[in-house]
Design a protein around this motif. Structure first.
Motif, short mmCIF file in Angstrom:
data_model
loop_
_atom_site.label_atom_id
_atom_site.label_comp_id
_atom_site.label_asym_id
_atom_site.label_seq_id
_atom_site.Cartn_x
_atom_site.Cartn_y
_atom_site.Cartn_z
N PHE A 1 -31.57 58.29 13.57
CA PHE A 1 -30.24 57.73 13.36
C PHE A 1 -30.37 56.55 12.40
O PHE A 1 -31.47 56.17 12.01
CB PHE A 1 -29.60 57.28 14.68
N GLY A 2 -29.21 55.99 12.04
CA GLY A 2 -29.25 54.80 11.20
C GLY A 2 -29.02 55.05 9.72
O GLY A 2 -29.41 54.23 8.89
N CYS A 3 -28.36 56.18 9.38
CA CYS A 3 -27.97 56.43 7.99
C CYS A 3 -26.78 57.38 8.00
O CYS A 3 -26.43 57.93 9.05
CB CYS A 3 -29.11 57.02 7.18
N THR A 4 -26.17 57.59 6.86
CA THR A 4 -25.02 58.48 6.80
C THR A 4 -25.49 59.94 6.83
O THR A 4 -26.65 60.24 6.55
CB THR A 4 -24.18 58.26 5.53
N ARG A 5 -24.57 60.84 7.17
CA ARG A 5 -24.91 62.26 7.25
C ARG A 5 -25.36 62.80 5.90
O ARG A 5 -26.30 63.61 5.83
CB ARG A 5 -23.69 63.04 7.75
N THR A 6 -24.73 62.35 4.82
CA THR A 6 -25.12 62.87 3.51
C THR A 6 -26.47 62.31 3.07
O THR A 6 -27.22 63.00 2.35
CB THR A 6 -24.07 62.55 2.44
#
Length: 524
Positions: A61-66
């Motif tokens: 976790f810890g970032c955008t999906r793209t």
């Protein structure tokens, strides 16, 4: 001859922030023009040749999906196209170079291919028009709005006048800001301006983090690939910064924790970390035996940080002098490694180091663009300061929560030796959020930052400048521009009205932009 082109959104700069902004705006159905000064999109990940600087939770976790999609596609590119060993092929979190700086140390050309693949459907459908080889040279504004930005081709000098409803500055140095008359700051702010514990007493606008001109090389033991002696080699061989106890070309590097020096080596030893695999992008053991002649690495080490002067707001001649100086430093480091670097066996030099121009698609083997750590930064409606993130200062208060968060990031505050005061600073930080107010200029109503030019300070830029954060900034800026156009409002209105803010944040979350960190995440 000049031509006029128009789109809903004009993005100047095709780095990670620019690409993410273009993707998000195109997903919203708007038409986008994106320009890029070099012939490679991707910024620090590609034409600056810097493998991703990320945090320890990045795989979960810890970032955008793209951004996660970008990382997955890079790994899949290797699985589809490269002769990986069966063991390597099964590694879920494949690290193509096994570099110890990153969970995903890989070739710039692979990132370029993946970014082009992600943009391809929108370019095909005419949602995104991509113009490479263009840099901004002029801008016209009326009152508090930008009307046009003129870009010029770096080779042909052809000019294009770009018109749009909203403009995004995603350039590496914030180049649109002075052209469009947008209020901005550079360098180190004074303590009385920011209230930060570690800010200087007096502002130093030219005191910026160093640039680094990265080069690519492999190592073929027993061979001799020594380059011609660089023009400035004798200078760099003898150069010792007044604030350090060691020469620039040595196995010693600045230690931000102690203010002294720390020792490295070429390869890992029992007592020292090796720099060769620091940013290694190809580890031959992961591929079919004999496929690679040797390791391939990107040399972006403490030894080729260039801090003798800034390239921002100093005039063309001064800027070119420092750009050339940074190149000469990197080539001098390479020559020193090949000829004079002390070896554990008592000998000198590693002549088997071979510069690899093909890796970066340049004639000299140096990256197409220097690695830029610090940009011009907008004077924003809200500025992120050290007290929001420094773990020592925050103590047990935990992560600073912003009601107007448009994303998250995580990195230690990391300032390399600066160009005037030679300050270097490295400390633990809490994971952080990206407040919408930091994307909104104090006055201009239709220009947004989409790179490392948001409302941070000299100190907090030290952790907001890394790859996944820049991507998140660009992605959220692109969505903000599109959302505002579709609503018929200025972007600042989104922050002013709670109902609009909530609707916009819901849009971000629906598109995979994480707004807050999960409970229980501590400092790094």
């Amino acid at each position: 001859m000049q031509r006029d082109l128009s789109a809903d959104i004009v993005i100047i700069g095709g780095g990670l922030g620019g690409c993410a902004a273009a993707l998000s705006a195109a997903k919203m159905g708007l038409k986008v023009i994106m320009t890029e000064e070099t012939d490679w999109i991707g910024g620090q990940l590609t034409c600056q040749a810097v493998p991703p600087d990320e945090h320890k939770w990045i795989e979960q976790f810890g970032c955008t999906r793209t951004y996660r999609e970008l990382r997955i596609r890079i790994r899949e590119y290797y699985r589809r196209n490269y002769p990986l060993t069966e063991r390597a092929r099964k590694i879920e979190y494949l690290n193509p170079g096994n570099g110890w700086v990153s969970h995903l140390a890989h070739e710039p050309k692979v990132a370029l291919a993946v970014l082009k693949e992600m943009l391809a459907p929108y370019i095909s459908s005419n949602k995104i028009s991509l113009l490479t080889g263009y840099r901004p040279v002029e801008a016209e504004a009326s009152g508090d709005s930008v009307e046009t930005i003129t870009v010029e081709h770096t080779q042909t000098k052809r000019k294009l006048i770009l018109k749009g409803t909203t403009f995004l500055d995603a350039t590496e140095c914030g180049d649109v800001l002075p052209l469009a008359g947008v209020e901005y700051v550079t360098g180190a702010e004074a303590k009385r301006e920011t209230g930060e514990l570690h800010a200087p007493d007096e502002a130093s606008p030219q005191d910026m983090q160093p640039i680094t001109h990265v080069l690519a090389a492999d190592y073929l033991a027993g061979e001799d690939h020594t380059i011609e002696k660089p023009a400035q080699y004798e200078f760099w061989k003898e150069y010792q910064a007044p604030f350090l106890k060691h020469k620039q070309l040595s196995w010693l590097a600045p230690d931000a924790n102690t203010g002294g020096s720390k020792e490295f080596s070429m390869f890992h030893t029992e007592n020292h970390w090796g720099l060769w695999d620091y940013r290694r992008i190809i580890d031959p053991s992961l591929y079919k035996r004999g496929f690679y002649e040797g390791d391939i690495t990107l040399i972006n080490w403490p030894q080729n940080d260039y801090w003798l002067g800034s390239i921002i707001d100093v005039g063309e001649a001064e800027s070119q002098k420092h750009l050339e100086g940074a190149k000469q430093l990197s080539l001098s480091l390479l020559y020193w490694l090949q000829t004079e670097a002390p070896r554990p066996d008592g000998g000198k030099g590693y002549p088997g180091i071979r510069i690899r121009p093909d890796v970066l698609d340049t004639e000299d083997g140096l990256a197409k663009y220097p690695y830029i750590r610090e940009s011009r930064r907008i004077k924003a409606q809200f500025t992120v300061v050290e007290e929001h993130i420094n773990a020592e200062i925050r103590g047990d208060k935990g992560i600073e929560r912003f009601e107007d968060s448009v994303g998250i990031g995580c990195y230690r505050i990391d300032l390399h030796p600066t160009t005037e005061t030679n300050t270097f600073f490295y400390t633990e930080s809490y994971p952080f959020e990206i407040p919408l107010g930091s994307l909104l200029p104090v006055r201009v109503n239709n220009l947004l930052p989409a790179c490392k030019n948001i409302g941070t300070t000299h100190i907090t830029n030290g952790c907001y400048r890394v790859h996944p954060v820049e991507w998140n900034i660009g992605e959220s800026a692109g969505f903000l521009a599109a959302f505002s156009i579709q609503k018929g409002i200025n972007p600042a209105k989104v922050r002013e009205e709670k109902a609009l803010l909530k609707e916009f944040q819901s849009l971000l979350e629906e598109n995979g932009v994480q707004l807050h960190w999960p409970d229980g995440v501590g400092p790094i």
